[in-house]
Structure formats: structure tokens, C-alpha cells
Design a protein around this motif. Sequence first.
Motif, PDB file in Angstrom:
ATOM      1  N   GLN A 125       9.642   7.753   3.529  1.00  0.00           N
ATOM      2  CA  GLN A 125       9.401   6.489   2.848  1.00  0.00           C
ATOM      3  C   GLN A 125       7.922   6.111   2.931  1.00  0.00           C
ATOM      4  OE1 GLN A 125      11.769   6.964   5.179  1.00  0.00           O
ATOM      5  NE2 GLN A 125      13.626   6.953   3.925  1.00  0.00           N
ATOM      6  N   TYR A 126       7.458   5.363   1.948  1.00  0.00           N
ATOM      7  CA  TYR A 126       6.022   5.173   1.734  1.00  0.00           C
ATOM      8  C   TYR A 126       5.321   4.551   2.937  1.00  0.00           C
ATOM      9  CZ  TYR A 126       1.987   5.064  -1.346  1.00  0.00           C
ATOM     10  OH  TYR A 126       0.770   5.322  -1.921  1.00  0.00           O
ATOM     11  N   ASP A 127       5.736   3.346   3.321  1.00  0.00           N
ATOM     12  CA  ASP A 127       5.026   2.657   4.406  1.00  0.00           C
ATOM     13  C   ASP A 127       5.145   3.402   5.730  1.00  0.00           C
ATOM     14  OD1 ASP A 127       4.357   0.775   2.569  1.00  0.00           O
ATOM     15  OD2 ASP A 127       5.413  -0.895   3.501  1.00  0.00           O
ATOM     16  N   ALA A 128       6.261   4.110   5.925  1.00  0.00           N
ATOM     17  CA  ALA A 128       6.410   4.888   7.158  1.00  0.00           C
ATOM     18  C   ALA A 128       5.304   5.924   7.271  1.00  0.00           C
ATOM     19  CB  ALA A 128       7.774   5.570   7.183  1.00  0.00           C
ATOM     20  N   SER A 176      17.809   3.515   8.777  1.00  0.00           N
ATOM     21  CA  SER A 176      17.644   4.964   8.931  1.00  0.00           C
ATOM     22  C   SER A 176      16.241   5.415   8.538  1.00  0.00           C
ATOM     23  CB  SER A 176      18.687   5.716   8.100  1.00  0.00           C
ATOM     24  OG  SER A 176      18.638   5.327   6.740  1.00  0.00           O
ATOM     25  N   THR A 177      15.283   4.488   8.596  1.00  0.00           N
ATOM     26  CA  THR A 177      13.894   4.791   8.258  1.00  0.00           C
ATOM     27  C   THR A 177      12.990   4.426   9.425  1.00  0.00           C
ATOM     28  OG1 THR A 177      13.338   2.596   7.389  1.00  0.00           O
ATOM     29  CG2 THR A 177      14.411   4.121   5.865  1.00  0.00           C
ATOM     30  N   ALA A 178      11.711   4.705   9.267  1.00  0.00           N
ATOM     31  CA  ALA A 178      10.716   4.256  10.244  1.00  0.00           C
ATOM     32  C   ALA A 178      10.031   2.999   9.722  1.00  0.00           C
ATOM     33  CB  ALA A 178       9.699   5.362  10.514  1.00  0.00           C
ATOM     34  N   ASP A 207       9.663  -1.196  -1.473  1.00  0.00           N
ATOM     35  CA  ASP A 207      10.173  -2.507  -1.085  1.00  0.00           C
ATOM     36  C   ASP A 207      11.590  -2.718  -1.600  1.00  0.00           C
ATOM     37  OD1 ASP A 207       8.013  -3.423   0.388  1.00  0.00           O
ATOM     38  OD2 ASP A 207       6.961  -4.165  -1.386  1.00  0.00           O
ATOM     39  N   VAL A 208      12.011  -1.889  -2.561  1.00  0.00           N
ATOM     40  CA  VAL A 208      13.357  -2.009  -3.105  1.00  0.00           C
ATOM     41  C   VAL A 208      14.406  -1.766  -2.026  1.00  0.00           C
ATOM     42  CG1 VAL A 208      13.694   0.417  -3.776  1.00  0.00           C
ATOM     43  CG2 VAL A 208      14.742  -1.408  -5.131  1.00  0.00           C
ATOM     44  N   LEU A 209      14.049  -1.081  -0.945  1.00  0.00           N
ATOM     45  CA  LEU A 209      15.005  -0.846   0.136  1.00  0.00           C
ATOM     46  C   LEU A 209      15.540  -2.150   0.700  1.00  0.00           C
ATOM     47  CD1 LEU A 209      13.267   2.044   2.144  1.00  0.00           C
ATOM     48  CD2 LEU A 209      15.104   2.219   0.461  1.00  0.00           C
ATOM     49  N   GLY A 210      14.738  -3.199   0.664  1.00  0.00           N
ATOM     50  CA  GLY A 210      15.175  -4.482   1.207  1.00  0.00           C
ATOM     51  C   GLY A 210      15.765  -5.415   0.183  1.00  0.00           C
ATOM     52  N   ASP A 211      15.912  -4.957  -1.071  1.00  0.00           N
ATOM     53  CA  ASP A 211      16.373  -5.835  -2.145  1.00  0.00           C
ATOM     54  C   ASP A 211      17.877  -5.801  -2.361  1.00  0.00           C
ATOM     55  OD1 ASP A 211      13.736  -6.394  -2.595  1.00  0.00           O
ATOM     56  OD2 ASP A 211      13.540  -5.160  -4.381  1.00  0.00           O
ATOM     57  N   LEU A 212      18.546  -4.809  -1.811  1.00  0.00           N
ATOM     58  CA  LEU A 212      19.903  -4.497  -2.247  1.00  0.00           C
ATOM     59  C   LEU A 212      20.957  -5.024  -1.275  1.00  0.00           C
ATOM     60  CD1 LEU A 212      19.138  -0.789  -3.217  1.00  0.00           C
ATOM     61  CD2 LEU A 212      19.104  -2.790  -4.711  1.00  0.00           C
ATOM     62  N   VAL A 241      -8.759  12.947   2.861  1.00  0.00           N
ATOM     63  CA  VAL A 241      -7.638  12.969   1.913  1.00  0.00           C
ATOM     64  C   VAL A 241      -8.005  12.077   0.733  1.00  0.00           C
ATOM     65  CG1 VAL A 241      -5.171  12.580   1.608  1.00  0.00           C
ATOM     66  CG2 VAL A 241      -6.058  13.277   3.847  1.00  0.00           C
ATOM     67  N   VAL A 242      -8.052  12.664  -0.451  1.00  0.00           N
ATOM     68  CA  VAL A 242      -8.500  11.957  -1.647  1.00  0.00           C
ATOM     69  C   VAL A 242      -7.304  11.696  -2.560  1.00  0.00           C
ATOM     70  CG1 VAL A 242     -10.045  11.998  -3.630  1.00  0.00           C
ATOM     71  CG2 VAL A 242     -10.744  13.074  -1.479  1.00  0.00           C
ATOM     72  N   GLY A 243      -6.982  10.419  -2.746  1.00  0.00           N
ATOM     73  CA  GLY A 243      -5.923  10.061  -3.677  1.00  0.00           C
ATOM     74  C   GLY A 243      -4.559   9.913  -3.044  1.00  0.00           C
ATOM     75  N   GLU A 244      -4.452   9.903  -1.732  1.00  0.00           N
ATOM     76  CA  GLU A 244      -3.155   9.797  -1.061  1.00  0.00           C
ATOM     77  C   GLU A 244      -3.287   8.942   0.189  1.00  0.00           C
ATOM     78  OE1 GLU A 244       0.127   9.421  -0.400  1.00  0.00           O
ATOM     79  OE2 GLU A 244       0.403  11.310  -1.518  1.00  0.00           O
ATOM     80  N   GLN A 245      -2.413   7.945   0.303  1.00  0.00           N
ATOM     81  CA  GLN A 245      -2.425   7.059   1.468  1.00  0.00           C
ATOM     82  C   GLN A 245      -1.503   7.534   2.586  1.00  0.00           C
ATOM     83  OE1 GLN A 245      -2.970   2.628   0.333  1.00  0.00           O
ATOM     84  NE2 GLN A 245      -1.439   3.370  -1.110  1.00  0.00           N
ATOM     85  N   ARG A 246      -0.502   8.351   2.247  1.00  0.00           N
ATOM     86  CA  ARG A 246       0.560   8.722   3.197  1.00  0.00           C
ATOM     87  C   ARG A 246       0.132   9.928   4.026  1.00  0.00           C
ATOM     88  NH1 ARG A 246       4.909   9.217  -1.519  1.00  0.00           N
ATOM     89  NH2 ARG A 246       3.013  10.089  -2.448  1.00  0.00           N
TER      90      ARG A 246
END
Length: 642
Positions: A150-153, A245-247, A398-403, A542-547
Motif C-alpha cells: 500500500q502507498y503510504d506504507a 492487514s496493512t502497515a 485513502d479509499v481503504l478507510g472509506d468503505l 530515486v527519480v519519480g517514485e515516492q515508495r
Amino acid sequence: MSGLLGAGLTAVLALAAASDSLLPTLGSGLLPLLLLALSALAAAGAGRRLVAALGAGDWNEEERTVAGAALGLGLLALGTFALAALGLLRPWAGSALLGGLWLAAWPQARPALGALRSALVRAGRRPWLCALVGLPLLAALWACLVPPHQYDALVYHLALPQAYLREGRLFAPPGLVYAHFPQNGEMLYALALLLGSDLLAQMFTWLAAALSIAWILTFGRRLTFAAPWAAVLIATHTAVLLLSSTAYVEPFVMLWITAAVLTFEASGEGKERGPLVLSAVFMGLALGTKYYAGLAAAILALRLLARGRVRAGILFTAVVTAVFSPWLVKNWILAGNPVFPFLYKFFPATSVGWTADLASGYFQVLTEYGHGRGFWRGLVSLPVLLLRNPLRFGGGMDVLGDLGWDLTLWLWPMGLWAARRRRGPRGLALFTGLYAAGWFATGVVLRFLTAAAPLLALTGAAGAADWRDRASRPARILAAAAAAVLLAAHLLLALYAHGVFGSERALLALESREEFLSRRLDYYPCAAFARGGLEGNAKILVVGEQRGYYVPRSHRPSTVHAPNLHVRLAGEAASPDDLARALRGEGFTHLLFVPREMRRLGAGLGAFSARGSANWQGLEPRLKTVFAGPACLLAALGAPNE
């Protein structure tokens, strides 16, 4: 004898079958699961001792164990912080921390296990509770075996602990503004990585969600006999299941806020000193995980003052601040702003490249799902949006917290009404009302409301029970059928989300960890090559990637929240050779390009000046490709004029 022989042969057959099917699918999680059990028992035992020392009043063994486990997780987080602050973030030190906690926990291990056993026996008398709560939790635990993706993890929840482990200490990785946020959750992830498993990090998150439900089933019973139904609401809540089940650290905030509020209620709203101090400790742990827990702390403090308990309010505030203070001190030292990124006009934090414009932009991102058509129109349309269009309050990951919010939010007003009529827990209704109002006023994402989900569920379940006592039999049957449909929809929605991610392929061993991550992350093949193909002292831009979590060498990822180094250096350089020298001067030996993600982030990465663009383009002849993946490229940075 023949019976024993038959049983033994059956056991051998079972082991053979397990080696063919269960081990390939569950094998990666066996060691993390064992470490989770050991950590949870150590936390519960040590926490029970501290609960007893602070004074637990008339709490029963199950309540002491649940409170001890929540408190013990906080001890693990703060202990790991101490190791990081002292520069002792090494595997041996992490093992010593866990071992020390075990020594402290040992006298309480048997009572803790006894409480767990009695709780399971009691739950077994209500099979529906075991099924509706236990099965979704087991499914979520199984989902923890999916590699973190997952992105923020990957941007900071795991990437920051990974950077700390690489240095063996707490520091501020350049360009990563999240390094200056409270990080109790990340400290638990750092402990998991010290023990060698990022799956364990996700299991710690699951443990926090499971303990939140345990708080409902124990302390929640003090407020309403409908607490088991509230537990069902949370155990089948799509957002809770997905986040657990995520970080992501929201379940930790959920646990500690739930613990703080229910302990506050158990203290008689501050009448009993011991439970009040415990409530403040839990709230300090929550605030040390996410800043938005400060809203919950303020509500409880104001309730004390409204009751005229000024000394209790001062004590509560002092304990919360003391538990939170390690992060205040750390930010003051490393960023020059104890509450970074807030109060940026008074503490500009320019030492970390944080200008007022960047701070303003960051908070605009947080409120991008806010009241675009005005506050009052947003308030009027809020019920419809929450029930029928929750994705309005969070996109991307963020959709993980919407459902899965519909049933909880449908029942919650019933709980408020019951409390108003003195047929429900009034203190809980007041807290949830004020917290929801604060959440709405800030216009943030729905994922942040998960911190109050158990308390909203408790309030709603109490209201539903009050309605049920007064409703006709046909009305009760129809309502129960409708609730069952909603609960089933929540579970199916969680399965659908995992289907979108392709989680089943990893869970069923249809893909290896490498194959799954290569499919999910464009940059992963290049990162996997770097693990064995680059020297240990390599440093990657790392160019173009935050993760950046899976980049196995020292690196600096791109970011949309601060100036990117390569953009600045390109604009300052006199020529491509000068740019190459500047990058070398920063210690970089390689560049990792992720074109597709770079295009998606677009202007968020910053724009080159005309000279910067020319210098950046002119850098290409000075790069030597060492690995090209399907959607990434890893290049060595040659010396100028090489």
C-alpha cells in the motif's frame, strides 16, 4: 496399540498433506505469527503489572489483560524509540528489549493466559459471536501474509523504520517530511523489521484492531449490554478489515483512543485517579501516533473541566503531554518545530526545507476532500454522502478507510437519541458527537474517522438495542435481515478490494513474493536487482517514485511535499558535468528512474527551469544502464566527462 498406530499414521498423512498445500500458502507467516504471539503475551503481562501499579479498581482479569496488552504495545513502541534515540537500533537490542519485557511479564503470563482462556470459553457459548467476530478477524490475519504494497506504507510507515535500521539510530532522512511526524506506530514496525519480518509489522496492526474489539467486548459491556453487537459492527467493518492487514497506523490510534475513552468512563469521568491516569497514558500513546488524536484528548480534558474537576484535568493533560513528549523533544532537536508541521508560521522549520508555501500546500492536500461547495451545504449533504458516496472523502489508497461505514453511521444517530433520552451511554454519545463534529470541521479524509469507529459502533449498538426493545416483532425481523445484508456486503466488499489488488494470488501461493511485488510496483524489479547487484555502499537517487521501502540500499526518494534535490541541483548547475559533480558530491552512485509513476505525479514533483531541464537532459550520456526492468531503469552515475 492398533488404535494408536492408526492415529499416528493419520497424523503422518496430515503432515504430508500440509507440506503439499498449507506450507506453501502459510509458510511465510509461521515465524511472524510465532513472534506476534510472543510479543502480544509479553506486552499483556508487562502491561498488566503496570495496570496493577497504577490502580485498576474493580477490573476483572479479562479487563486487566486487555488493558495490559494495549499498554504493553505502548511500552514496546516507546522502548524501541529509546533504542533509536540512543543509536542502538540493532537486532540484538530489539531482541533484548523483547526479552526484558518478557522478564517483566513472566509473573503475569499465567493470569493473562487464564483470562484469554476464560474469554474464549465464554465466547464459545455464543457461536454467532465467534463466527461473526472471529472469522473476519482470522481472514484479516491471513491477509497480513500479502507482502506490504500500500502507498503510504511504502512511502513512510515502513520506509522510515527501514532508514532508521540502516543507520542504527533515529534521524531525519533528507526530503522525507513524514520523519517529523509522531511515530509510535512506526516504532512497532521498526521492532518488527529488527526481528526480520515486514509481515510481522502488518500483524502488529492486526493485533491493534483485534484488541480494539476486545475492548468493546470487555469495557464496552460496562456501558451497554449490546457491546457484542458493536464488536460485530467493527469486525465486519470493511475499512477496519482492510486497514488491519496493512502497515497503516490508524488501527493503533483506534486502539489507544478506544482504550482512553473507555478507561475514562470506567474512572467515573475522572473520579478514580488510577483509571484516569491510565486513560491519559493511552491518549498520550494515541497522540504519539497521529496528531489528530489531540482532538480526542481535548474533548476528555474539557469534560473534566466542565465537571469542575480542575485538578483532574491538569493531571490528565500533564500525563498526556508527558507520554507524548518524546516526539516533541525529537522534533524540536531535528526540525526546530516541536509540533511539525503545525504552527509553521511560528516555527518555519527551514532546516528541513519546509517553507510556509509548502506547509500550506500540504494542508490543502489533507483537506482536498473537504467542503468544496461550502461548509453549511456540506453539512446538509453529509449524511447522504457518507451513506451513498463515501469515496467522496478519500481517493487513491485513502479509499481503504472509506468503505463499510453505512451501518455504523446509520445506527449512530439512534444511539445519540437514546442517550438524550437517558437510555444509552451519555458520555460516549457526547464524545462521539464532538469528535465527529471536529472531524467534519477539518474536512479531512474518512480514513481518519476510523480512530473513533469502535466508539461510534458502541453508541449505535446501544441505540439499536433501545429501539429493538420498543419495536414490534415484524419490525425487528425486517431490521435484522437488513443488517445481515449490510454485514454480508461489507465482507464481500473487503474481498473485492483484495481481488483488485490481486492479494489472492499471493495468499494461495499462485505468485511468489517477488512476482507479486513486481506486478504491483513498477520500480520493484530494479530494487530487487540492486539487492544483489550493487555494492553495499551504493547510494541511489530515486527519480519519480515516492515508495522507497523496497530499495535495499541507502537512497533518497522523490517527494511531492518538499523540493526535490535533483530539480534544485539541475537548476543550480552550470552544465551537465557540473550537475554530475553535484550529484556525486551528495554521495549518489546510481539513479533509479520510474517513468510511469513520474508522469502520474506530474507537477507535484516540481518543474525544472530552462537551464535545469537542459542540464537534466544532458546528464544522459553520463549514465550507464546497469538494469532495465519492464517499467524502471537503474543507471550508474559516471564521473564528469567519463
